[in-house]
Enzyme design. Structure first.
Site, short mmCIF file in Angstrom:
data_model
loop_
_atom_site.label_atom_id
_atom_site.label_comp_id
_atom_site.label_asym_id
_atom_site.label_seq_id
_atom_site.Cartn_x
_atom_site.Cartn_y
_atom_site.Cartn_z
N LYS A 1 0.84 -1.21 0.00
CA LYS A 1 0.00 0.00 0.00
C LYS A 1 0.87 1.26 0.00
O LYS A 1 0.65 2.18 -0.77
CB LYS A 1 -0.91 0.00 1.24
CG LYS A 1 -1.59 1.32 1.49
CD LYS A 1 -2.46 1.30 2.72
CE LYS A 1 -1.77 1.68 4.00
NZ LYS A 1 -1.44 3.11 4.15
N ASN A 2 1.89 1.25 0.87
CA ASN A 2 2.70 2.46 1.04
C ASN A 2 3.66 2.70 -0.11
O ASN A 2 4.36 3.71 -0.14
CB ASN A 2 3.46 2.41 2.37
CG ASN A 2 2.52 2.65 3.54
OD1 ASN A 2 1.34 2.94 3.35
ND2 ASN A 2 3.05 2.52 4.76
N CYS B 1 -5.29 12.33 13.51
CA CYS B 1 -5.95 11.05 13.28
C CYS B 1 -5.83 10.23 14.55
O CYS B 1 -5.26 10.69 15.54
CB CYS B 1 -5.35 10.33 12.08
SG CYS B 1 -3.74 9.66 12.39
N ASP C 1 4.41 0.27 12.08
CA ASP C 1 3.25 -0.38 11.47
C ASP C 1 3.13 -1.87 11.83
O ASP C 1 2.15 -2.51 11.46
CB ASP C 1 3.28 -0.21 9.94
CG ASP C 1 2.88 1.20 9.52
OD1 ASP C 1 2.47 1.99 10.39
OD2 ASP C 1 3.00 1.51 8.32
N ARG D 1 -8.74 -0.60 4.50
CA ARG D 1 -7.90 0.45 3.93
C ARG D 1 -6.56 -0.12 3.50
O ARG D 1 -5.94 0.40 2.57
CB ARG D 1 -7.64 1.55 4.98
CG ARG D 1 -8.81 2.46 5.24
CD ARG D 1 -8.35 3.66 6.03
NE ARG D 1 -7.01 4.03 5.63
CZ ARG D 1 -6.01 4.34 6.47
NH1 ARG D 1 -6.22 4.38 7.75
NH2 ARG D 1 -4.83 4.66 6.00
#
Ligand code: UD1
Length: 430
Positions: free
Chosen positions: A31-32, A126, A316, A408
């Site tokens: 994703k990143n 967030c 993460d 996500r």
């Protein structure tokens, strides 16, 4: 009538724990890496083809953002898409998308570099911390952009183009490094980025930009030197495997008694994590050119972990390792050094019978024999992965609320887990 988004937000993932898990888990594209590489397609009017794109919510949001700006996107299937931005139809990344995905900030650098103007909604805080973007903005200002903050939007102007600059990031920032690297490839003259992020995703972005004709040296080191060029070409690029998804699967594999084979485990990006696994008594063993299996000692040893920038331990994977260390024989500690509020999963794990206390930025995890199924909340993307692992190995039924966070960043996770024998389903919480 509830909307699609409201429906997603009401979804609960229900997991029956302690099923035997067996089979292959394939690691998807990162994703990143996908998000900055997609943003980089703004830098050219030629076609860029991205392969191994993960089919997940953040990638869909980035596609929507690019389409709003004027990109034509054609997808051959879920994982291969071509992008072309001939002429922009808007210079705005609106709040609706930015508020759902902070990485939207990645379009700022490329838009100012190519069009001399961009408006991006301010991401705001967030669930894991304040997460400012001040370093991105300061660096763009040093490159000659005029930045104004108005009505919740960042407005960046550089009508005569950006100029190379010598930038020292006070703090290592991953998307900051990527944003400025993308801005610098079309700037006039030389840009030097000091204290740059070393993450493999930064290196992957540099690799794609170089294939497009950019002049970049030093990616993967703290000093990146970029000589601006007039324009960039199209290219075809394959996104690297997701090291965080791979690490998540390895934790799950270590905690379940079945036999899981992980395909596309990127050994080279997980060297430090593999050493931590070894200290705990978990071994990643290659069985084929692109497959590994996980072997573990009966007794898992407690360890102390500090999250740090790459090549050290990734924030993460912090939440997933917290679930893992619940099963160690003794007391472990995890200190979170990157984000100030990334322990929201602690109280949820404690609801499942974990024994974790927080002292400042350190979680103290006392090993326990068993987790038990409970109603819990997914508080952010990686925390939700930690809860899924916990649910899969706990005794009884776990219901994870706010599960949309998971979608996500994890491609087709329900299907992947069902394919190895997990029993899970989604319900709408009315
Ligand atoms: C990226 C990753 C995210 C990962 C994080 C840290 C993407 C899309 N996201 O996020 O998954 O958790 O790196 O590895 O790649 N900071 C500032 N000012 C800034 C920018 C950052 O103070 O202008 C601070 C942040 O609040 C944080 C630290 O610097 O405390 C590191 O953040 P950063 O590396 O920028 O994270 P992201 O790039 O947002």
């Amino acid at each position: 009538m509830i909307t699609q988004v409201e429906k997603m937000q009401k979804e609960v993932l229900v997991i029956e724990g302690k099923r035997k898990l067996q089979g292959i888990l394939r690691v998807s594209g990162a994703k990143n890496s996908a998000l900055p590489n997609m943003a980089a397609t703004i830098l050219t009017d030629k076609e860029v083809i991205l392969e191994n794109l993960p089919d997940l919510l953040d990638v869909k949001l980035m596609k929507q953002l690019l389409e709003d700006i004027g990109s034509h996107i054609d997808c051959i299937d879920n994982n291969v898409c071509s992008f072309r931005l001939s002429s922009p139809k808007s210079f705005v990344a609106n709040y609706d998308i930015v508020s759902k995905m902070r990485a939207s900030i990645l379009v700022l650098g490329p838009m100012v570099a190519r069009f001399g103007y961009a408006e991006v909604a301010l991401p705001g805080g967030c669930s894991i911390g304040a997460r400012p973007v001040d370093l991105h903005l300061k660096a763009l200002e040093m490159m000659g952009a005029k930045i104004e903050l108005q009505h919740g939007y960042i407005k960046a102007y550089a009508p005569k183009g950006l100029k190379g600059a010598h930038i020292f990031f006070e703090k290592i920032t991953v998307t900051g490094t990527e944003n400025i690297m993308m801005a610098a490839v079309l700037a006039e003259g030389q840009t030097i980025i000091e204290n740059a992020a070393l993450e493999p995703e930064v290196v992957d972005l540099a690799k794609m930009l170089k294939k497009m004709g950019a002049d970049i040296q030093g990616e993967g080191t703290p000093r990146i030197v970029i000589n601006g060029v007039k324009e960039l070409n199209g290219t075809k690029h394959t996104i690297i495997p997701d090291r965080i998804e791979a690490g998540t699967f390895a934790v799950l594999s270590a905690l379940s008694d079945g036999k899981i084979i992980i395909q596309n485990y990127p050994m080279e990006y997980l060297e430090y994590v593999n050493e931590v696994f070894k200290d705990i008594g978990i071994y990643i063993l290659p069985v084929d050119k692109d497959k590994v299996i996980i072997k573990r000692e009966e007794r898992l040893k407690p360890v102390d972990i500090q999250t740090k920038e790459y090549p050290l331990f990734p924030t993460d994977l912090q939440a997933q390792f917290m679930t893992l260390l619940c099963f160690a024989d003794g007391v472990s500690q995890i200190t979170e050094n990157i984000f100030e509020n990334r322990f929201m999963h602690v109280s949820e794990l404690n609801r499942m019978g974990a024994d974790i206390k927080i002292v400042d930025r350190t979680a103290i995890i006392k090993g326990i024999k068993e987790l038990t199924g409970a109603d819990v909340k997914a508080t952010d993307l990686r925390a939700s992965a930690a809860m899924v692992i916990a649910g899969l190995v706990a005794d009884g039924i776990t219901k994870i609320h706010n599960i949309y966070h998971l979608d996500r960043g994890y491609e087709h996770i329900d299907t992947k887990l069902k394919n190895i024998g997990a029993n899970l389903w989604r319900e709408i919480n009315e």
